[in-house]
Design an enzyme around this catalytic site. Sequence first.
Site, PDB file in Angstrom:
ATOM      1  N   SER A 141       0.722  -1.152  -0.292  1.00 39.33           N
ATOM      2  CA  SER A 141      -0.196  -0.011   0.270  1.00 39.33           C
ATOM      3  C   SER A 141       0.656   1.597   0.269  1.00 39.33           C
ATOM      4  O   SER A 141       0.372   2.165  -0.692  1.00 39.33           O
ATOM      5  CB  SER A 141      -1.458  -0.111   1.210  1.00 39.33           C
TER       6      SER A 141
ATOM      7  N   LYS B  37     -10.741  -5.531  10.558  1.00 36.51           N
ATOM      8  CA  LYS B  37     -11.819  -4.750   9.598  1.00 36.51           C
ATOM      9  C   LYS B  37     -13.221  -5.300  10.479  1.00 36.51           C
ATOM     10  O   LYS B  37     -14.377  -4.003  10.096  1.00 36.51           O
ATOM     11  CB  LYS B  37     -11.128  -6.135   8.097  1.00 36.51           C
TER      12      LYS B  37
ATOM     13  N   GLY C  25     -12.545 -12.647   5.675  1.00 40.93           N
ATOM     14  CA  GLY C  25     -12.251 -11.263   5.256  1.00 40.93           C
ATOM     15  C   GLY C  25     -12.962 -11.250   4.037  1.00 40.93           C
ATOM     16  O   GLY C  25     -13.943 -10.700   3.423  1.00 40.93           O
TER      17      GLY C  25
ATOM     18  N   TYR D  15      -1.799 -12.979  -5.273  1.00 38.39           N
ATOM     19  CA  TYR D  15      -0.826 -12.051  -6.433  1.00 38.39           C
ATOM     20  C   TYR D  15       0.207 -12.470  -6.210  1.00 38.39           C
ATOM     21  O   TYR D  15       0.990 -12.351  -7.183  1.00 38.39           O
ATOM     22  CB  TYR D  15      -1.223 -11.249  -6.142  1.00 38.39           C
TER      23      TYR D  15
ATOM     24  N   GLY E  89      -5.084 -11.466  -8.225  1.00 39.49           N
ATOM     25  CA  GLY E  89      -5.936 -10.699  -7.294  1.00 39.49           C
ATOM     26  C   GLY E  89      -4.947  -8.784  -7.432  1.00 39.49           C
ATOM     27  O   GLY E  89      -5.200  -8.472  -6.843  1.00 39.49           O
TER      28      GLY E  89
HETATM   29  P1  NAP Z   1      -8.895 -15.072   6.120  1.00 36.94           P
HETATM   30  O1  NAP Z   1     -10.087 -13.953   6.472  1.00 36.94           O
HETATM   31  O2  NAP Z   1      -7.602 -15.932   6.588  1.00 36.94           O
HETATM   32  O3  NAP Z   1      -9.824 -15.985   5.231  1.00 36.94           O
HETATM   33  C1  NAP Z   1      -9.396 -17.167   4.678  1.00 36.94           C
HETATM   34  C2  NAP Z   1     -10.321 -18.544   4.975  1.00 36.94           C
HETATM   35  O4  NAP Z   1      -9.887 -19.077   3.897  1.00 36.94           O
HETATM   36  C3  NAP Z   1     -10.074 -18.793   6.249  1.00 36.94           C
HETATM   37  O5  NAP Z   1     -11.939 -18.540   6.913  1.00 36.94           O
HETATM   38  C4  NAP Z   1      -9.675 -20.300   6.408  1.00 36.94           C
HETATM   39  O6  NAP Z   1      -9.571 -20.506   7.598  1.00 36.94           O
HETATM   40  C5  NAP Z   1      -9.501 -20.775   4.808  1.00 36.94           C
HETATM   41  N1  NAP Z   1      -9.346 -22.302   4.570  1.00 36.94           N
HETATM   42  C6  NAP Z   1      -7.745 -21.214   5.108  1.00 36.94           C
HETATM   43  N2  NAP Z   1      -7.003 -23.425   3.378  1.00 36.94           N
HETATM   44  C7  NAP Z   1      -8.812 -23.085   3.777  1.00 36.94           C
HETATM   45  C8  NAP Z   1      -8.756 -24.285   2.762  1.00 36.94           C
HETATM   46  N3  NAP Z   1      -7.533 -25.764   2.396  1.00 36.94           N
HETATM   47  N4  NAP Z   1      -9.438 -24.966   2.106  1.00 36.94           N
HETATM   48  C9  NAP Z   1     -10.806 -24.364   2.611  1.00 36.94           C
HETATM   49  N5  NAP Z   1     -10.713 -22.849   2.960  1.00 36.94           N
HETATM   50  C10 NAP Z   1      -9.931 -22.620   3.965  1.00 36.94           C
HETATM   51  O7  NAP Z   1      -7.825 -14.222   4.718  1.00 36.94           O
HETATM   52  P2  NAP Z   1      -8.690 -13.177   3.592  1.00 36.94           P
HETATM   53  O8  NAP Z   1      -8.899 -11.616   4.541  1.00 36.94           O
HETATM   54  O9  NAP Z   1     -10.018 -13.278   3.831  1.00 36.94           O
HETATM   55  O10 NAP Z   1      -8.111 -13.126   2.849  1.00 36.94           O
HETATM   56  C11 NAP Z   1      -7.568 -14.535   1.746  1.00 36.94           C
HETATM   57  C12 NAP Z   1      -6.754 -14.017   1.286  1.00 36.94           C
HETATM   58  O11 NAP Z   1      -7.030 -13.191   0.185  1.00 36.94           O
HETATM   59  C13 NAP Z   1      -5.181 -13.522   1.171  1.00 36.94           C
HETATM   60  O12 NAP Z   1      -4.141 -14.714   0.252  1.00 36.94           O
HETATM   61  C14 NAP Z   1      -5.042 -11.985   1.218  1.00 36.94           C
HETATM   62  O13 NAP Z   1      -3.517 -12.367   0.719  1.00 36.94           O
HETATM   63  C15 NAP Z   1      -5.923 -12.051   0.141  1.00 36.94           C
HETATM   64  N6  NAP Z   1      -6.768 -11.075  -0.318  1.00 36.94           N
HETATM   65  C16 NAP Z   1      -6.513 -10.309  -1.460  1.00 36.94           C
HETATM   66  C17 NAP Z   1      -6.954  -9.359  -1.650  1.00 36.94           C
HETATM   67  C18 NAP Z   1      -6.548  -8.377  -2.684  1.00 36.94           C
HETATM   68  O14 NAP Z   1      -6.706  -7.574  -2.958  1.00 36.94           O
HETATM   69  N7  NAP Z   1      -6.185  -9.254  -3.715  1.00 36.94           N
HETATM   70  C19 NAP Z   1      -7.672  -8.635  -0.803  1.00 36.94           C
HETATM   71  C20 NAP Z   1      -8.254  -9.816   0.708  1.00 36.94           C
HETATM   72  C21 NAP Z   1      -7.362 -10.438   0.923  1.00 36.94           C
HETATM   73  P3  NAP Z   1      -8.675 -21.007   8.380  1.00 36.94           P
HETATM   74  O15 NAP Z   1      -8.846 -19.596   9.020  1.00 36.94           O
HETATM   75  O16 NAP Z   1      -9.358 -22.232   9.328  1.00 36.94           O
HETATM   76  O17 NAP Z   1      -7.226 -21.300   8.096  1.00 36.94           O
END
Ligand code: NAP
Length: 288
Positions: free
Chosen positions: A19, A70, A134, A228, A249
């Site tokens: 950022s 968040k 999230g 990404y 992403g």
């Molecule tokens: P988060 O809140 O930790 O959510 C990820 C979810 O995926 C959790 O509920 C996790 O469960 C679950 N998970 C983990 N391993 C899994 C599997 N093998 N099968 C199914 N579900 C699984 O993270 P987030 O903030 O949503 O972010 C998710 C990803 O998106 C991250 O890599 C983040 O860097 C990326 N992201 C990218 C952007 C962008 O702008 N490109 C924006 C936001 C997020 P557990 O908690 O039980 O492990």
Amino acid sequence: MSPVTTYGLVGYPLGHSLSPVMHNTAFKELDVEAVYTLFPMQQSELGSFFEDLKHKNSPIFGLNVTIPYKETVIPFLDLLDPFAQKVGAVNTVVIDENRRLKGYNTDGPGFLAHLTEEGFKPEGKRISILGAGGAARALVSVFCLMIDQPESIRIYDVDRDKTLSLVKDLGTRMDVGRVQVVSTIDELNIELADLLINATPIGMKESDPCLVKKDLLHSHLMVYDLVYNPSETPLLKLAKSQGAKAVNGLKMLFYQGVLAFQHWADVELSEAVKTRMWEQLYKECYKK
Ligand code: NAP
């Protein structure tokens, strides 16, 4: 000398964030004397940090908020934008001249801006989502609040209860009738889907597996990986090899940043400034 106008990112841990490069490029291009910095902090520090933002001599006029705060920051805000209120999560805070704090969510609109740029129209489409954290919260909200909605949104997470409570919570503020929580990846019906989204962190580490079996991926599918870095995750590699469209992403991150900046500045950024932000973001992300 008054301190320089400051913007920044609140979260923990913050590690290497992309950022600052994006927003500091915009300040430079616009010839604005301001700086974007990182505010890593523990949950116990949040209250006093947000209290200090109310002081009239605070140099901070805008924030981004990331994992794990968040949702936690919402009680500290004076106002919520209607979309952020529905999502129940804030990633952008604007602090006005009266030191009132207003929360926005630009993750969902940022994702949608990128989907649109890729030519994908969600109306009537079948969407499968991996992960119910999230990011999925913002994405599901965007789809459920559209006038022209997808035909179906299937969502799978290792933690089924978490997925059910996410959908239940969103259901108190929007129609989640098209959302189906499934118990296995097979039940995501990827072979019939138009869009598969990876909203888990799986793919970030070199040793990460690909969550989806090769033969489920097909040439009518668009695979959107929120991860990404690396630019091509194992899922995206496999998707490409099966003739699917594969997108990471980074542009979602870019668009959420552009939208956040526009909320802070209350102006629309020119194409020239946006291009410069994107170039610097890309360079920083993939520098060797
Ligand atoms: P988060 O809140 O930790 O959510 C990820 C979810 O995926 C959790 O509920 C996790 O469960 C679950 N998970 C983990 N391993 C899994 C599997 N093998 N099968 C199914 N579900 C699984 O993270 P987030 O903030 O949503 O972010 C998710 C990803 O998106 C991250 O890599 C983040 O860097 C990326 N992201 C990218 C952007 C962008 O702008 N490109 C924006 C936001 C997020 P557990 O908690 O039980 O492990």
